[in-house]
Design a protein around this motif. Structure first.
Motif, short mmCIF file in Angstrom:
data_model
loop_
_atom_site.label_atom_id
_atom_site.label_comp_id
_atom_site.label_asym_id
_atom_site.label_seq_id
_atom_site.Cartn_x
_atom_site.Cartn_y
_atom_site.Cartn_z
N GLY A 1 33.32 50.80 62.62
CA GLY A 1 34.60 51.79 63.04
C GLY A 1 35.61 51.87 61.79
N ILE A 2 35.76 50.93 61.05
CA ILE A 2 36.91 50.95 60.02
C ILE A 2 36.29 50.99 58.65
CG2 ILE A 2 39.00 49.64 58.98
CD1 ILE A 2 39.31 48.41 61.71
N ASP A 3 36.90 52.12 57.72
CA ASP A 3 36.16 52.13 56.49
C ASP A 3 37.09 51.91 55.26
OD1 ASP A 3 33.50 53.17 56.85
OD2 ASP A 3 34.18 55.31 57.12
N ILE A 4 36.56 51.06 54.48
CA ILE A 4 37.24 50.85 53.02
C ILE A 4 36.54 51.62 51.94
CG2 ILE A 4 38.65 49.56 51.76
CD1 ILE A 4 38.93 47.55 53.62
N PRO A 5 36.26 53.00 51.74
CA PRO A 5 35.41 53.63 51.02
C PRO A 5 35.26 53.10 49.60
CG PRO A 5 36.77 55.24 52.18
CD PRO A 5 37.45 53.82 52.45
N LYS A 6 36.44 52.39 49.17
CA LYS A 6 36.38 52.10 47.63
C LYS A 6 35.93 50.57 47.47
CE LYS A 6 39.53 55.74 45.83
NZ LYS A 6 40.98 56.00 45.14
N VAL A 7 35.49 50.00 48.56
CA VAL A 7 35.15 48.63 48.50
C VAL A 7 33.79 48.44 47.32
CG1 VAL A 7 33.85 46.75 49.57
CG2 VAL A 7 35.99 47.63 50.51
N ASN A 8 33.82 47.69 46.56
CA ASN A 8 32.87 47.55 45.52
C ASN A 8 32.32 46.02 45.65
OD1 ASN A 8 34.55 45.75 44.06
ND2 ASN A 8 35.24 47.44 42.95
N THR A 9 32.59 45.27 46.36
CA THR A 9 31.85 43.98 46.60
C THR A 9 32.31 43.36 48.17
OG1 THR A 9 32.61 43.30 44.53
CG2 THR A 9 31.94 41.52 45.68
N ILE A 10 30.95 43.02 48.65
CA ILE A 10 31.16 42.19 50.03
C ILE A 10 30.76 40.96 49.72
CG2 ILE A 10 29.88 42.24 51.92
CD1 ILE A 10 30.35 45.10 52.54
N GLY B 1 29.68 39.61 38.74
CA GLY B 1 30.63 40.65 38.71
C GLY B 1 30.63 41.89 39.66
N HIS B 2 30.82 43.04 39.44
CA HIS B 2 30.89 44.16 40.22
C HIS B 2 31.01 45.55 39.33
CE1 HIS B 2 35.00 43.23 38.72
NE2 HIS B 2 35.59 44.60 39.02
N ASP B 3 30.95 46.54 40.13
CA ASP B 3 31.19 48.07 39.60
C ASP B 3 32.53 47.99 38.81
OD1 ASP B 3 30.40 50.57 38.88
OD2 ASP B 3 30.68 51.32 40.93
N LYS B 4 32.58 49.07 38.17
CA LYS B 4 33.75 49.45 37.20
C LYS B 4 35.06 49.47 38.24
CE LYS B 4 32.61 54.29 37.54
NZ LYS B 4 31.34 54.27 38.22
N GLY B 5 36.20 49.09 37.12
CA GLY B 5 37.55 49.18 37.84
C GLY B 5 37.78 47.59 38.38
N LYS B 6 38.87 47.60 39.20
CA LYS B 6 39.07 46.35 39.74
C LYS B 6 38.16 45.74 40.82
CE LYS B 6 42.33 46.81 43.56
NZ LYS B 6 43.82 46.40 44.19
N ARG B 7 38.32 44.61 40.92
CA ARG B 7 37.49 43.92 42.07
C ARG B 7 38.20 44.34 43.56
NH1 ARG B 7 36.62 37.74 40.56
NH2 ARG B 7 38.97 38.02 40.49
N LYS B 8 37.36 44.98 44.39
CA LYS B 8 37.88 45.44 45.68
C LYS B 8 36.91 44.66 46.76
CE LYS B 8 39.21 49.86 43.88
NZ LYS B 8 38.52 49.76 42.51
N ILE B 9 37.23 43.46 47.13
CA ILE B 9 36.61 42.75 47.92
C ILE B 9 36.80 42.51 49.36
CG2 ILE B 9 35.55 40.39 48.08
CD1 ILE B 9 36.37 39.93 45.07
N LEU B 10 35.68 42.84 50.14
CA LEU B 10 35.81 42.51 51.73
C LEU B 10 35.05 41.34 51.83
CD1 LEU B 10 37.00 43.30 54.44
CD2 LEU B 10 35.03 44.96 54.65
#
Length: 919
Positions: free
Chosen positions: A478-487, A408-417
């Protein structure tokens, strides 16, 4: 489709809004002000949206104080609405937009209506309704602009409401009086530390500094605090993208309240501003509009770009009183040395592990998962094409998706990099995920910045279907996706540097992210242990550190970060640790080649600091006597340098971990000068240390003059200076060596690395004499130097005890099994601050050292405690860890005497466990 909306007898703006609220998936409102008269008419619709869990954002302002407190308080009651206020004091906030999302389109109304009853039904209002597909350029532009404004605004909280309500009550009759909400922002731990260093640097007449801080730790606020401390009349903030400037200006506005802030970009040129936020591209083309001394203070954001042509043009033109470089990743793809451009002045170097400890970044939950569907046996990990084919199999895709669902992941939708091995692997994974109903895309080096921004926006949007971005390496730094909750780490980890960079992409704190989930699919390749090294960072003391960490699930890592490895992965790593010799040339060569490949160039010594790597180049030096000799050996190139140069570089490289900056500050100066006296030397040392003891400066002069060397050392070293009446003069041999540019470059790199390493390990703190830092590693040669021993240093050797004046140095080996019988003393820790220590066999309580040791405080003798677990690891002698001062609290017997000692400061748990737990 477009339609003009007006208020008339057959239709009105309100009816349209009610219809849109009842059918949308999400909505975003952007209005200058909100009155309760209008909000009340929307309450039923908003309640229905809340019940359906329709996410929403509302952005308004205190423009002309028209927004009513009552309306804001009511909006706050809706759990599905994020409510923010835009500060309209510096720029008028007149926009009115209502944005509604549907499955395949957006319905957007832009016009003149605020949220008031009259605007909804009776006022003359013109509003344009536009229906566009989600990928339409107009929609993308509207959402991008809204997002920028929303990020710049601040959340409506109790503090804000109380402040605004008090202002309205006190100024109800003053129409032209604007409300200003100032939040009390205090520097965090990192910022306070850096601010002190910056202040100290300026006291010593330095005019440049570099701040290296992990993403999300507050670099911009640091610059704002320091600009305020500096009291700059005019300031220039430089960045290469407008969105960075918007965010930076917003941060400065929270700190600075007496200056006019403005932009200087392709579209806006607010030259009358005191503090200008400019794109580097625009200002580099308009330098004629500014005097070279126009600005008191210049901030170079994303300073690792400073060697680019446009940055260099600006850097060379302006002559500011102080310049500060900000970066999270000081590495460059070219050979430019960013440290040198800021005079090697480090205000702070705070990387990922330290930021995690200080709770400046988000915690993470790491799961090391045995990649059982892939067999790496016989596979060349450097053969990317072969690896890509091996990783691109359906069975592995199913396995990854299964684990994604399981953990699983933190709350909300999956935001995966997700990080892949190459383009083909990324495309394959994307295609397979999409086939299985997981909306995914790829972002590769060939994609434009605008494409990247669109994809990132979609991934971060809670209501957009995009869940996964597959990438290769463009997100390494150098590139941020602050709301990523899964890597997802979908490639074998062969470089700790790349592992750390990839992990860092998801660790920026956000309001709605509690933790980052990391799924690392660890194969059975022969370097899986690098994962454990990377996770522990500088906490690694020896192999046992990793074994202990594996067995207690990395408990020493704090900040609600959890690390779990399944049993198969754990056993593989433990087996590799037992089999690997970390001192062998083969292993060191592998480390070097991996690092070289990860940065796409032959690394200089400074690169080992520039990039966040756990590799210690001192191991390379120990193996080959100098770094350049190690590099030549690995690359199988013949050494064509003179014997004099080799002797000099061996002397310098062998002292890189001297634990004292004096010698290197002096040598750095002598690279371009023929002599140095005590006053000049003191000035140079003050660049790196908050206080300088003159006797230590004199001692460093004598040390460089080889006065404390034995005959063997003198024969091995080339003399580079002569000491005459407190003046160090460069020898002719050294002068001739420096005439060769390549030789000078190599020497300069070693000196610079030593200085940067010192700054990173010791900062600017003065630790008195002896110059010991708690929990730092030392050998006896270090100790001789750091207590200003005025005898030949190689004579400073002992099995368990040494002394100089009123300082006694007690050395404890905890490994009894492998110690010689004559040195198997009874040394045991009873608690975090109490332990036993046994004197030399002939010590008595009536005379000599024994008499002093049993009552050290009475005799005003300081007992310095040094401990090591093992005398040797992989046939390499280990250093001691300094535990600080201790005092004798109990003794018994003699010849030898058994002492019970109590530390003045108890051990941290992780060290106590290292010393006491059996693996």
């Amino acid at each position: 489709m477009k339609r003009l909306i007006t208020n008339n007898k057959t239709d009105n703006f309100y009816n349209l809004l009610i219809e849109l609220f009842s059918t949308c998936k999400s909505f975003y409102i952007n209005v200058a002000f909100i009155n309760y008269s209008g909000l009340q008419l929307l309450l039923d619709s908003l309640k229905k949206c809340e019940k359906k869990d329709i996410k929403a954002k509302v952005l308004t302002s205190t423009y002309l104080n028209f927004t009513e407190v009552k309306a804001l308080k009511k909006l706050q009651e809706f759990k599905n609405i994020d409510l923010k206020i835009f500060d309209s004091n510096d720029v008028g906030f007149h926009s009115k937009a209502y944005i509604f999302e549907y499955d395949d389109c957006y319905k957007i109304i832009i016009g003149s209506s605020n949220i008031t009853a009259s605007a909804f039904k009776t006022n003359i209002e013109w509003n344009l309704k536009v229906i566009s597909k989600k990928d339409d350029e107009f929609v993308i532009d509207v959402l991008k602009e809204y997002d920028l404004l929303f990020k710049k605004a601040y959340y409506v909280d109790e503090k804000f409401l109380n402040s605004y309500e008090d202002f309205i009550t006190q100024n109800s009759a003053k129409i032209n009086q604007s409300f200003i909400f100032k939040q009390n922002i205090e520097p965090n731990i990192m910022q306070s530390f850096a601010l002190n260093n910056l202040k100290d640097l300026r006291l010593n007449n330095e005019n440049k500094a570099l701040a290296i801080c992990a993403t999300g730790t507050g670099k911009t606020y640091l610059s704002a605090f320091d600009v305020k401390e500096f009291a700059a009349n005019k300031m220039l903030f430089l960045a290469h993208r407008e969105n960075i400037l918007i965010s930076a200006k917003f941060s400065f506005e929270k700190i600075i309240d007496n200056k006019k802030l403005g932009f200087f970009t392709g579209n806006i040129k607010e030259l009358e501003s005191d503090y200008i936020f400019a794109t580097i591209q625009t200002i580099s083309k308009n330098l004629n509009l500014f005097k070279s001394d126009e600005f008191d203070y210049i901030v170079y954001d994303e300073a690792h770009h400073i060697s680019s042509q446009s940055f260099q043009k600006v850097y060379k033109y302006f002559n500011a009183k102080f310049s500060l470089g900000l970066t999270a990743t000081p590495n460059r793809s070219d050979n430019q040395n960013i440290f040198e451009l800021f005079d090697d002045n480090l205000a702070i170097d705070l990387r990922l592990s330290e930021a995690l400890e200080q709770k400046l970044i988000a915690p993470f939950h790491y799961f090391g998962i045995s990649d059982i569907v892939t067999d790496y046996k016989g596979v060349n990990l450097d053969n990317i094409a072969q690896l890509s084919k091996l990783l691109s199999v359906n069975k592995r895709v199913d396995f990854i998706i299964e684990k994604l669902k399981f953990y699983g992941h933190d709350k909300g939708k999956r935001k995966i990099l997700a990080f892949c091995i190459n383009k083909q692997h990324a495309n394959y994974m994307c295609e397979e995920f999409n086939k299985k109903g997981i909306y995914s895309t790829t972002l590769l080096g060939e994609d434009s910045i605008s494409n990247r921004e669109v994809a990132i926006k979609k991934l971060e949007d809670e209501n957009d279907g995009l869940e996964v971005i597959f990438s290769v390496d463009i997100f390494n730094e150098g590139i941020d996706i602050p709301k990523v909750n899964t890597i997802l780490m979908l490639r074998p980890t062969t470089s700790s540097t790349i592992f750390i960079q990839q992990l860092g992409r998801g660790l920026r704190k956000t309001k709605d992210k509690e933790f980052l989930t990391v799924l690392d699919f660890i194969g059975n390749h022969n370097r899986a242990y690098l994962v454990a090294f990377a996770l522990l960072g500088n906490r690694v003391i020896d192999k046992d550190s990793i074994k202990l960490a594996l067995n207690n699930s990395f408990a020493m890592i704090s900040n609600n970060t959890f690390i779990y490895m399944d049993e198969i992965s754990k056993q593989r790593i433990l087996k590799q640790l037992d089999e690997e010799n970390f001192s062998s040339f083969r292993y060191l060569k592998e480390q070097f080649i991996d690092f070289k490949n990860s940065i796409n160039k032959i690394p200089t010594l400074v690169d080992f600091i520039t990039y966040e790597t756990i590799i210690n180049p001192k191991d390379f030096i120990d193996e080959s006597k100098s770094y350049i000799e190690f590099v030549l050996k690995v690359l199988k190139q013949k050494c064509e340098f003179s014997s004099e140069f080799i002797k000099v570089i061996r002397f310098i490289d062998s002292h890189i971990k001297l634990k004292r900056v004096h010698e290197f500050a002096i040598l750095s100066y002598l690279l371009n000068h023929d002599f140095v006296d005590l006053n000049i030397a003191k000035e140079q040392i003050l660049k790196y240390q908050e206080k300088v003891d003159l006797n230590t400066v004199k001692h460093s002069f004598r040390y460089l003059n080889q006065e404390f060397f034995d005959s063997a050392q003198i024969n091995r070293q080339e003399k580079i200076v002569n000491l005459n009446d407190d003046i160090l003069e460069v020898t002719n041999v050294f002068k001739n060596i420096l005439k060769n540019e390549q030789q000078k470059k190599i020497i300069k790199s070693s000196i610079e690395y030593a200085i940067l390493l010192y700054e990173k390990e010791f900062n600017r703190t003065y630790y008195s004499i002896p110059f010991f830092k708690l929990y730092e590693k030392y050998n006896m040669k270090n100790i001789a130097l750091l207590c200003n021993l005025d005898k030949i240093h190689s004579s400073f050797r002992g099995s368990g005890q040494l002394k100089f004046k009123n300082d006694y140095f007690l050395f404890i080996n905890l490994d009894k099994q492998n110690a010689p019988k004559s040195r198997r003393y009874s040394n045991t820790f009873f608690s975090k601050d109490t332990f036993s220590w046994q004197t030399k066999p002939n010590a008595t309580i009536e005379k000599g050292d024994g008499k002093i040791l049993i009552a050290n405080q009475k005799h005003k003798v300081r007992l310095h405690i040094f401990v090591r677990k093992f005398i040797k690891v992989d046939n390499k002698t280990q250093n001691f860890i300094y535990l600080g001062l201790a005092n004798t609290i109990k003794y018994e017997n003699e010849k030898p005497i058994n002492l019970t000692l109590k530390l003045e400061k108890e051990l941290p748990t992780y060290l106590y466990d290292e010393f006491t737990l059996n693996i």
